[in-house]
Design an enzyme around this catalytic site. Structure first.
Site, PDB file in Angstrom:
ATOM      1  N   GLU A  64      -0.351 -51.165 -11.756  1.00 28.98           N
ATOM      2  CA  GLU A  64      -1.462 -51.505 -12.677  1.00 28.98           C
ATOM      3  C   GLU A  64      -1.672 -53.001 -12.822  1.00 28.98           C
ATOM      4  OE1 GLU A  64       1.059 -49.464 -13.379  1.00 28.98           O
ATOM      5  OE2 GLU A  64      -0.006 -47.606 -12.953  1.00 28.98           O
ATOM      6  N   ASP A 105       4.014 -47.250  -6.817  1.00 28.26           N
ATOM      7  CA  ASP A 105       3.991 -46.939  -8.245  1.00 28.26           C
ATOM      8  C   ASP A 105       3.842 -48.264  -9.013  1.00 28.26           C
ATOM      9  OD1 ASP A 105       4.272 -45.587 -10.620  1.00 28.26           O
ATOM     10  OD2 ASP A 105       6.329 -44.945 -10.275  1.00 28.26           O
ATOM     11  N   ASP A 123       2.564 -40.079 -15.480  1.00 20.84           N
ATOM     12  CA  ASP A 123       3.695 -39.457 -16.175  1.00 20.84           C
ATOM     13  C   ASP A 123       3.245 -38.449 -17.219  1.00 20.84           C
ATOM     14  OD1 ASP A 123       5.067 -41.113 -14.551  1.00 20.84           O
ATOM     15  OD2 ASP A 123       5.575 -42.581 -16.084  1.00 20.84           O
TER      16      ASP A 123
END
Ligand SMILES: *[C@@H]1O[C@H](CO)[C@@H](O)[C@H](O)[C@H]1NC(C)=O
Length: 947
Positions: A531, A528, A606
């Site tokens: 980025e 996760d 999300d």
């Protein structure tokens, strides 16, 4: 997971009193707040108002052109500032793909100076291909070149392709059979911002509007030092006669992309590709999200073409459509004009001329790799939440699934399972016995997924951080020497730099069982925040002037960062069992780029527990699928918030059609494991999950096809029916692989019916009750809460496994059911691919690949072998020989079948009889017949004769 909970955010909890959660637009740039985007859009505006008098100062020097072994080279001169030399390369690949690359000579040779004593590289970044592309792309030695009156025509195969290059101003038309399909620089918006020294202004002298953003840029209190000055590349690409474009995920928008320069129903902002942790993202928006694949397709009746813009830097894409004049006498179609703008790096574009979607996907897969064939468990159901709080909690959930007879394969642990957000560790109180917990799960062949993120807690007592910093494996700050420090879940953190091969080797070693204590072969990984998400960084990510391995600035590699990380994780999981014992790793990633399909699955981050987000998921998953990354899902139930029971139920029915199917919830959300929903919801959710399990053979076959040919798992209408313009914008229904299954799960509140579109006059059968539809067009169908609109297109044979089990692993040797949906012409066929579902033995031939065919002509169903080297499957076939077909269901037969009592079965030299039972369809339902236990093996050639 996840989203940030910064102190600022906690202060703003007051805003939770407002009914709807909203993305913080002010945290993310608009085009006009991003200097290079603003400059290039302004250039487009100037071109627009100048009209015909506008031209681009880019000229190809004809004397420099050379064609050698399928590669054309030459020089483009930008006729400004005394002439800027831009080397051009046009490569013509054997598979028909053309690649156009433009560089900048002065930066390449390093004859520039950087500001602020920067250690950054001087060249334009040329490393994206190392990450995105696979294989060696042979060029067409037979390509020819001819120059006439300032136009050079390069002819290349395989299908009479031509690249017509106009020298002044530089532009390229791509043609097939004399027709123009794609045009570069049609509108003269090409722009390569060349290097220049900063000229300090005299006091009182104002910079020009462009110059304002050449150098330092500040946004949200962060200043980007931009040591190399302005360096963007931009190009307009026109698709003449194409009125739909698709792709360039990830955006929460429709499959058919909207226009971006205003007007009714259009966006005002370009589609942005800059991987970001966008907290509470909104639907119907061109805003950037967590991943990016700069691959676009254009569709018109009977033709699909594609362009792949290979840049890892921040990129914006404007889309406009030329309007058809309603009074015009010509039949000319609308065209789509696009404008691609990247902050740095080479200008590097691939052109894929089709002719159809299947070709475009194959060509794109040959460039960036096909999706990897996943382990079987990973396409079954996953249960996640932030967080299962202890090993007892995990075991309790595991037991409850069994108690309520709901199958599941994987349970997940979010960040709280660690010892203080130190990845590769376990909380000593709540997860004291991770191995025994995994053993408990393994009893029903279930797996565990644990989270490992790229931010490493800044803590010298944490071995991972200590080692990473000591070895210089962290990303560096703009000085290029000190490890960069920022904030994420653990507080102060460092980030592993997976652009560094030595760092990758080290990262891979962390997954070894003697390093990741408490991990077992049944543990897989979730990446996760890659980025990367940096809570106190500009736009919640890393400063662009940070320095990676090889002294590349973060700005050059940003969109690849996530992929570099999940790839390293994948490689680590693959080697941990030792050579020859590898199992196919499962890695879930939030951030991705072109090529991510080779090593990960993705989810849409999300989302929120509301109907618009449920509705938004399918268009997003379809876009991902056609961009070569089909192993995709959305959080079932919605991450933020608490879904109503109706919403949760509908979300499970939709999720059963996500290639990656996982329930997930935020830490503040109420528990919502499916067994908690109460009746009738639990039963309806159970049915939806069981439907997924029963169709796993069909899903796995579709994944196999994707892994070989690049065809998406969820196929939109334009892919299946490229001549049916009425289907080009449809993104709320889709086909499942090549099975002929057409699904339209309900994504609207309080629905009791819906309208389904059948794209042709073939017969369609309701999957569940066999109601028959014969006419192309829109049909109203009932869709009460317990109903999923799902149809079988006539002409297909669908493989299933109908015995309910607790996990997919326990279904390995279960018998098959074959459902024959007979076409209007009385035929049907289908494919089944089977292997062990976990190892790489299939790569040496250990698999079953069957073609089933049925025809009224001789009333026979046959199983034939598609395996090109059957001998290599011998050992696997032996293991599988007792797996049989236990039921054959024939849907859509004539009344004369009522007379049939037995069928004749032939396998090898033996023949025998099996019973057949006919049922007449009433009230518009098809007649059906069922053959019970024909006793044929899934590994063998056989036939069933119904006469
Ligand atoms: C991961 O990246 C490495 C280069 O660092 C490459 O050799 C390897 O093939 C990649 N793995 C996959 C699955 O793409």
């Amino acid at each position: 997971m996840s989203a940030r909970l910064t102190p600022i955010l906690i202060l703003s909890f007051l805003s939770l009193l407002q009914p709807a959660q909203m993305v913080k637009h002010e945290n993310f740039k608009t085009c006009s707040q991003s200097g290079f985007c603003k400059r290039n859009r302004a250039l487009a505006d100037r071109a627009q108002s100048a009209g015909a008098s506008w031209t681009a100062p880019y000229e190809l020097d004809g004397k420099t052109l050379q064609l050698k072994d399928g590669v054309l080279t030459g020089k483009i001169w930008k006729t400004e500032a005394g002439g800027i030399e831009l080397p051009l390369e046009v490569s013509l690949f054997e598979n028909g793909v053309a690649r156009v690359t433009i560089d900048e000579a002065q930066r390449r040779t390093g004859e520039i100076t950087l500001r602020h004593d920067s250690k950054a590289r001087k060249e334009r970044y040329d490393g994206a291909e190392k990450w995105a592309l696979v294989g060696d792309h042979k060029c067409q030695k037979t390509a020819t070149m001819e120059t006439k009156e300032g136009v050079t025509t390069v002819a290349y195969g395989p299908d009479n392709y031509e690249a017509r290059i106009t020298h002044k101003p530089f532009s390229v038309q791509f043609l097939k059979g004399g027709e123009v399909y794609i045009v570069f620089n049609d509108r003269n918006l090409i722009n390569v911002e060349h290097w220049r020294p900063k000229i300090e202004k005299a006091e009182g002298e104002e910079p020009t509007e462009d110059e304002e953003t050449y150098w330092e840029e500040t946004f949200g209190g962060n200043t980007d030092s931009k040591p190399r000055g302005p360096e963007s590349v931009a190009l307009d690409i026109t698709f003449p006669g194409y009125d739909h474009v698709y792709g360039i995920p990830e955006h929460a928008t429709s499959l058919s992309l909207k226009e971006t320069r205003g007007g009714e129903g259009n966006y005002n902002e370009p589609y942005r590709l800059y991987n970001s942790d966008v907290f509470e993202y909104e639907t119907d928006s061109p805003m950037t999200l967590y991943g990016s694949i700069p691959f676009m397709q254009a569709q018109k009746k009977g033709s699909t073409v594609g362009v792949f813009w290979l840049s890892a830097a921040e990129t914006w894409v404007d889309v406009i459509k030329t309007k058809q004049n309603p009074h015009a006498l010509t039949t000319e179609k609308a065209s789509t004009q696009t404008h691609w703008i990247s902050e740095s790096g080479l200008l590097d574009v691939f052109v894929l001329l089709g002719p159809d979607a299947a070709w475009v996907y194959r060509q794109y897969g040959e460039l960036t790799g096909f999706t990897t064939l996943p382990a079987m468990f990973s396409i079954a159901y996953h249960q996640c939440r932030w967080n299962y709080v202890s090993q007892d909690d995990v075991k309790d959930v595991d037991r409850k699934f069994d108690k309520f007879d709901i199958p599941y394969d994987v349970i997940w642990l979010d960040i709280e399972h660690t010892d203080g957000k130190r990845y590769f560790t376990w909380d000593p109180l709540t997860f004291s016995k991770p191995e025994s917990m995994q053993k408990t799960l393994a009893r029903r062949d279930r797996k565990l997924v644990a989270i490992v993120d790229p931010h490493i807690k800044n803590d010298e007592n944490y071995a991972v951080d200590k080692e990473m910093v000591a070895k210089g494996f962290g990303v560096k700050d703009k000085g290029g020497e000190k490890v960069y420090e920022g904030w994420c879940w653990p507080g102060s953190s460092h980030w592993v730099d997976c652009f560094n091969p030595a760092a990758v080797d080290w990262w891979k070693s962390l997954f070894k069982f003697d390093k990741f204590i408490g991990s077992t072969p049944n543990l897989w990984i979730w990446n996760d925040m890659n980025e990367p998400s940096v809570f106190n960084g500009p736009e919640t990510t890393m400063p662009k002037d940070n320095i990676h391995h090889g002294n590349w600035e973060h700005r050059d590699v940003h969109n690849i960062n996530g992929m570099s990380f999940h790839n390293a994780t994948y490689e680590g999981l693959k080697i941990r069992l030792g050579s020859g014992k590898e199992r196919r790793p499962f890695v879930l990633t939030r951030s991705f780029f072109a090529g991510s399909q080779r090593s990960a699955a993705m989810w849409t981050g999300d989302n929120q527990a509301d109907w618009p987000h449920l509705q938004q998921a399918f268009p997003m998953l379809l876009a991902n699928g056609i961009a070569g990354f089909p192993f995709a899902g959305a959080d079932v139930g919605g991450f933020f918030g608490n879904p109503s029971k109706e919403l949760l139920t509908r979300w499970y029915q939709a999720g059963a059609f996500y290639p990656f199917f996982r329930g997930h919830a935020h830490i503040d959300a109420k528990r919502r494991e499916p067994y908690l929903a109460g009746e009738p919801y639990v039963s309806i959710i159970r049915d939806a999950i069981r439907l997924r399990y029963s169709l796993l053979p069909a899903w796995y076959t579709a994944f196999h096809q994707a892994s070989r040919e690049g065809m998406p798992i969820l196929r939109p209408h334009f892919v299946m029916f490229p001549d049916d313009e009425a289907g080009f914008a449809i993104d709320d229904q889709f086909f499942l692989g090549g099975t002929g299954l057409l699904a339209k799960p309900i994504v609207k509140e309080s629905a009791t019916k819906t309208t389904v579109y059948f794209p042709d006059d073939q017969v369609y059968y309701d999957y569940f009750d066999h109601t028959t539809y014969h006419r192309k067009g829109h049909h109203e169908v009932s869709a009460a809460l317990e109903e999923i609109p799902l149809f079988m297109r006539g002409g297909h044979i669908i493989p299933r496994k109908d015995r309910p089990r607790r996990s997919s692993g326990l279904m390995k040797y279960d018998p098959y059911t074959l459902v024959i949906a007979v076409s209007s012409e009385g035929t049907a066929d289908g494919v089944l691919y089977v292997d062990d579902g976990e190892t790489y033995a299939h790569q040496s031939g250990a698999y079953i690949h069957r073609a089933f065919t049925f025809s009224y002509g001789d009333n026979t169903l046959r199983s034939g072998n598609l395996h090109p080297e059957p001998a290599k499957a011998a050992a696997y076939n032996k293991d599988m020989r007792s797996v049989r077909v236990e039921r054959i269901v024939i849907v859509g037969i004539g009344k004369e079948w009522a007379a049939k009592k037995v069928v004749e079965v032939k396998q090898g030299s033996k023949t025998w009889k099996a019973k057949i039972v006919y049922t007449e369809g009433k009230d518009g339902k098809a007649n059906t017949a069922v053959v019970r236990d024909p006793k044929v093996s899934i590994t063998k050639d056989w036939s069933v004769n119904f006469t």
